[in-house]
Design an enzyme around this catalytic site. Structure first.
Site, mmCIF file in Angstrom:
data_model
loop_
_atom_site.group_PDB
_atom_site.id
_atom_site.type_symbol
_atom_site.label_atom_id
_atom_site.label_comp_id
_atom_site.label_asym_id
_atom_site.label_seq_id
_atom_site.Cartn_x
_atom_site.Cartn_y
_atom_site.Cartn_z
ATOM 1 N N ASP A 62 0.202 -1.394 -0.076
ATOM 2 C CA ASP A 62 -0.285 -0.040 0.067
ATOM 3 C C ASP A 62 0.880 1.252 -0.397
ATOM 4 O O ASP A 62 1.476 1.241 1.020
ATOM 5 C CB ASP A 62 -0.703 -0.056 1.237
ATOM 6 C CG ASP A 62 -2.219 0.678 1.147
ATOM 7 O OD1 ASP A 62 -2.041 1.647 0.811
ATOM 8 O OD2 ASP A 62 -2.990 0.270 1.402
ATOM 9 N N THR A 69 -6.942 3.629 -1.971
ATOM 10 C CA THR A 69 -6.764 2.349 -1.922
ATOM 11 C C THR A 69 -7.824 1.409 -1.953
ATOM 12 O O THR A 69 -6.931 0.294 -2.750
ATOM 13 C CB THR A 69 -6.647 2.349 -0.130
ATOM 14 O OG1 THR A 69 -5.520 2.579 0.513
ATOM 15 C CG2 THR A 69 -5.773 0.627 0.124
ATOM 16 N N ASN A 80 -12.853 5.648 -1.377
ATOM 17 C CA ASN A 80 -12.598 4.496 -0.137
ATOM 18 C C ASN A 80 -13.950 4.357 0.053
ATOM 19 O O ASN A 80 -15.008 3.501 0.769
ATOM 20 C CB ASN A 80 -11.362 4.982 0.835
ATOM 21 C CG ASN A 80 -10.388 3.855 0.139
ATOM 22 O OD1 ASN A 80 -9.849 3.291 -0.280
ATOM 23 N ND2 ASN A 80 -9.053 5.901 0.458
ATOM 24 N N ASP A 112 -9.944 -3.360 6.034
ATOM 25 C CA ASP A 112 -10.808 -4.313 5.427
ATOM 26 C C ASP A 112 -10.447 -4.622 3.975
ATOM 27 O O ASP A 112 -10.834 -5.808 3.668
ATOM 28 C CB ASP A 112 -12.484 -3.739 6.012
ATOM 29 C CG ASP A 112 -12.339 -2.987 6.486
ATOM 30 O OD1 ASP A 112 -11.517 -1.844 5.344
ATOM 31 O OD2 ASP A 112 -13.143 -1.808 6.940
ATOM 32 N N ARG A 113 -10.600 -3.382 4.134
ATOM 33 C CA ARG A 113 -11.207 -3.345 2.152
ATOM 34 C C ARG A 113 -9.539 -3.747 1.614
ATOM 35 O O ARG A 113 -9.910 -4.371 0.137
ATOM 36 C CB ARG A 113 -10.871 -2.279 1.294
ATOM 37 C CG ARG A 113 -10.037 -1.057 1.846
ATOM 38 C CD ARG A 113 -10.054 0.971 1.718
ATOM 39 N NE ARG A 113 -9.118 1.599 1.935
ATOM 40 C CZ ARG A 113 -8.823 2.210 3.410
ATOM 41 N NH1 ARG A 113 -10.386 2.182 4.424
ATOM 42 N NH2 ARG A 113 -8.129 2.871 3.389
ATOM 43 N N ASP A 116 1.292 2.353 3.951
ATOM 44 C CA ASP A 116 0.475 3.129 3.742
ATOM 45 C C ASP A 116 0.248 4.334 4.975
ATOM 46 O O ASP A 116 0.441 5.815 5.066
ATOM 47 C CB ASP A 116 -0.774 3.096 3.648
ATOM 48 C CG ASP A 116 -1.816 4.306 3.194
ATOM 49 O OD1 ASP A 116 -1.494 4.825 2.137
ATOM 50 O OD2 ASP A 116 -2.849 4.241 4.241
ATOM 51 N N HIS A 145 -1.440 2.505 -4.956
ATOM 52 C CA HIS A 145 -0.976 3.881 -5.455
ATOM 53 C C HIS A 145 -0.294 4.336 -4.933
ATOM 54 O O HIS A 145 0.440 3.444 -4.488
ATOM 55 C CB HIS A 145 -2.209 4.275 -5.316
ATOM 56 C CG HIS A 145 -2.515 4.755 -4.003
ATOM 57 N ND1 HIS A 145 -1.376 5.393 -2.500
ATOM 58 C CD2 HIS A 145 -4.054 4.086 -2.805
ATOM 59 C CE1 HIS A 145 -2.139 5.059 -1.795
ATOM 60 N NE2 HIS A 145 -3.063 4.210 -1.354
ATOM 61 N N HIS A 189 -2.403 10.914 -0.825
ATOM 62 C CA HIS A 189 -2.199 10.716 -2.646
ATOM 63 C C HIS A 189 -4.071 10.885 -3.074
ATOM 64 O O HIS A 189 -4.463 11.046 -2.610
ATOM 65 C CB HIS A 189 -1.624 9.157 -2.429
ATOM 66 C CG HIS A 189 -2.604 8.402 -2.031
ATOM 67 N ND1 HIS A 189 -3.520 7.689 -2.013
ATOM 68 C CD2 HIS A 189 -2.523 7.334 -0.300
ATOM 69 C CE1 HIS A 189 -4.406 6.663 -0.850
ATOM 70 N NE2 HIS A 189 -3.593 7.219 -0.042
#
Length: 547
Positions: free
Chosen positions: A36, A77, A98, A160-161, A304, A352, A487
């Site tokens: 990430d 993300t 997100n 989670d994502r 991240d 990203h 970002h």
């Protein structure tokens, strides 16, 4: 009769052998490793300090695509994970950020929010997650379909994502981290209760263990010459810290911050890979009794969180990647031992990249700045109140987009186009705004073609704002009081990501040919001889496959 029986048996055996030999060759396991917020240039910025068995092993034994670009905005993300695994873009797969605003109702939506499921291993709302908002299939879904659901697919991430979206709709499991308890959890979308081995792993309380060890630099701090001075104005501090400097006393900070703190340390990545290794062992990934390929999706989130808090110029970033190099080396060694070197395919990429902190950039005499989105929205409210009699015509500027209050516009019998034109004209007066685009208007033709394509690909009519704001280079939403980095924009610093394939079926080499993040899923699909995802717009990177 005996001869006839023997002949029949031999015929069946030969037919089976012929069928078995005709099945496509595939690796025992595919591992997707998402780092990430990893910029492509990190592969080389810290290269002189990497060992031979981590990033350098991937580069030396695998195939690197040196010019891999994200072909949409916003670069966030959830969108990045969805795009890599679907081969598609927000316009099609529906993950517009997100978070986003449902345009018809104004309702806010989180990317993996699902109020129809319950948490497993938790009673909190953090467990109410699933991939239902993802409209397109993933390459992991396609593997499930191609093997009659005999392949095993699992996704994990502190976020989670990051665990849910790559694993797709047909996954055997997805797991993510709950900060309150320090445990790995899931949801009823996948299972009724956690496997016993997950409970056993959670009882080890590794997050607690790692945080009590504090965070100091891996090497003497004076050797971190790829970074700026440790004490600077661009990094964030935790409550109770006098300066943003090493050592980071996580053992003390965790008393107030809790387990959330592990996300913003290199230990967050180690914790995730510890769990990944438990999955390999307990779920026997790569040892499928049916002979089919399994798929493990791993997303490393700490990179991240560290970037957001400390900025990409910081010693914290350099130390995180030096440690990550060693962590990847250990993980590859585990794969060699448990699955067998040459029996698995792994790819490493990012969702990203990230920008330099604008204040740091301008302090070096570069151009850049901040979009003060709260002030911009207040300016719009004042103008719209004056001109149309209401200051509630704009709901939000989420995702660098203007989200309109359509029911209110209709009830006031306002001309929607007149409202949009007023907003666009005002936004062009704001510092740092390069373009303002009515997504269903005609002025898109005045924008450079590559940027226009990113805007179109990122626009989902149901979930995206009616007007897209495009910032000038090195500008992003925030204020000078915003430490670290972020970002979300189109520029190369947010959209140029690493992409390396290694292992079974992969030729060694590199290419500077421009490819896109949507090309990853069809490349894996081609490697596995399965259908590409149903929303795919990417193309296989044939050089990776030796073609």
């Amino acid at each position: 009769m005996r001869k006839l029986i023997i002949t029949a048996i031999l015929g069946v055996t030969c037919t089976f052998q012929s069928f078995a030999q005709s099945k496509p060759a595939r690796p025992k396991l595919v591992v997707g490793l998402m780092v990430d917020q990893m910029r492509w240039d990190y592969l080389y910025r810290f290269a002189d300090r990497f060992g031979q068995d981590g990033f350098n092993r991937l580069l030396d034994d695998g195939f690197t695509c040196e010019n891999t670009i994200i072909n949409y905005i916003p670069t966030y993300t959830a969108v990045g994970h969805s795009t890599v695994y679907t081969g598609s873009v927000p316009s099609i797969h529906g993950i517009a950020g997100n978070d986003w605003v449902i345009q018809a109702t104004g309702e806010p939506m989180y990317c993996t929010q699902d109020n129809n499921v319950t948490g497993v291993g938790t009673s909190s709302r953090e467990g109410q997650q699933s991939p239902r908002n993802l409209l397109a299939s993933t390459v992991t879904d396609q593997l499930k379909l191609a093997t009659n659901f005999q392949s095993k697919v699992i996704g994990i991430s502190i976020k989670d994502r990051g665990g849910i979206l790559p694993a797709g709709h047909f996954a055997d499991a997805a797991y993510w981290f709950e900060s309150k308890s320090g445990n790995w959890i899931s949801s009823s979308f996948y299972m009724d209760k956690l496997p016993s081995w997950v409970d056993t792993f959670n009882k080890k309380k590794l997050a607690d263990k790692y945080l009590k060890e504090d965070w100091n630099t891996l090497y003497p701090i004076e050797t971190y010459t790829n970074s700026i001075a440790d004490d600077n104005n661009y990094e964030g501090k935790w409550p109770g810290e006098e300066s943003p400097t090493f050592p980071r006393k996580t053992s003390e900070l965790m008393k107030d911050v809790g387990y959330e703190l592990i996300k913003t340390t290199p230990a967050g990545n180690q914790f995730t890979l510890d769990f990944a290794e438990e999955i390999l062992h307990n779920e026997q990934m790569g040892k499928n009794a049916t002979g089919n390929t399994d798929f493990l999706c791993v997303s490393l989130s700490a990179t991240d969180y560290v970037g957001h808090r400390y900025s990409l110029s910081a010693i914290e970033i350099e130390d995180t990647y030096l440690r990550l190099d060693q962590q990847i080396a250990d993980f590859l060694h585990t794969l060699d031992e448990q699955v067998g070197k040459g029996n698995y395919t792994i790819f490493l990429t990012a969702d990203h990249a990230a920008s330099y902190n604008p204040m740091y950039y301008t302090d070096q005499k570069g151009n850049g700045g901040y979009l003060f989105t709260r002030q911009i929205q207040n300016n719009l409210k004042d103008l719209l109140l004056e001109k149309f009699g209401s200051d509630k015509l704009v709901r939000s500027l989420t995702n660098y987009q203007v989200h309109l209050n359509y029911p209110l516009i209709d009830s006031l019998k306002l001309d929607e186009q007149a409202v949009k034109t007023t907003i666009i004209n005002q936004l062009y007066k704001e510092p740092g705004v390069a373009y303002v685009v009515d997504m269903e208007g005609g002025q898109n033709m005045f924008i450079p073609a590559p940027l226009r394509e990113k805007i179109i690909n990122g626009y989902n009519r149901k979930n995206s704002g009616a007007i897209q704001i495009v910032a000038e280079p090195q500008w992003y939403a925030g204020t000078p009081r915003s430490p670290g980095t972020t970002h979300g924009v189109w520029s190369p610093y947010d959209s140029h990501i690493p992409l390396i394939f290694m292992g079974w079926g992969i030729e060694h080499g590199q290419s500077n040919r421009a490819v896109e993040s949507v090309d990853i899923a069809p490349t894996i699909a081609s490697l596995l001889h399965i259908m590409e995802p149903n929303g795919n717009i990417g193309k296989p990177i044939v050089e990776v496959l030796g073609q």
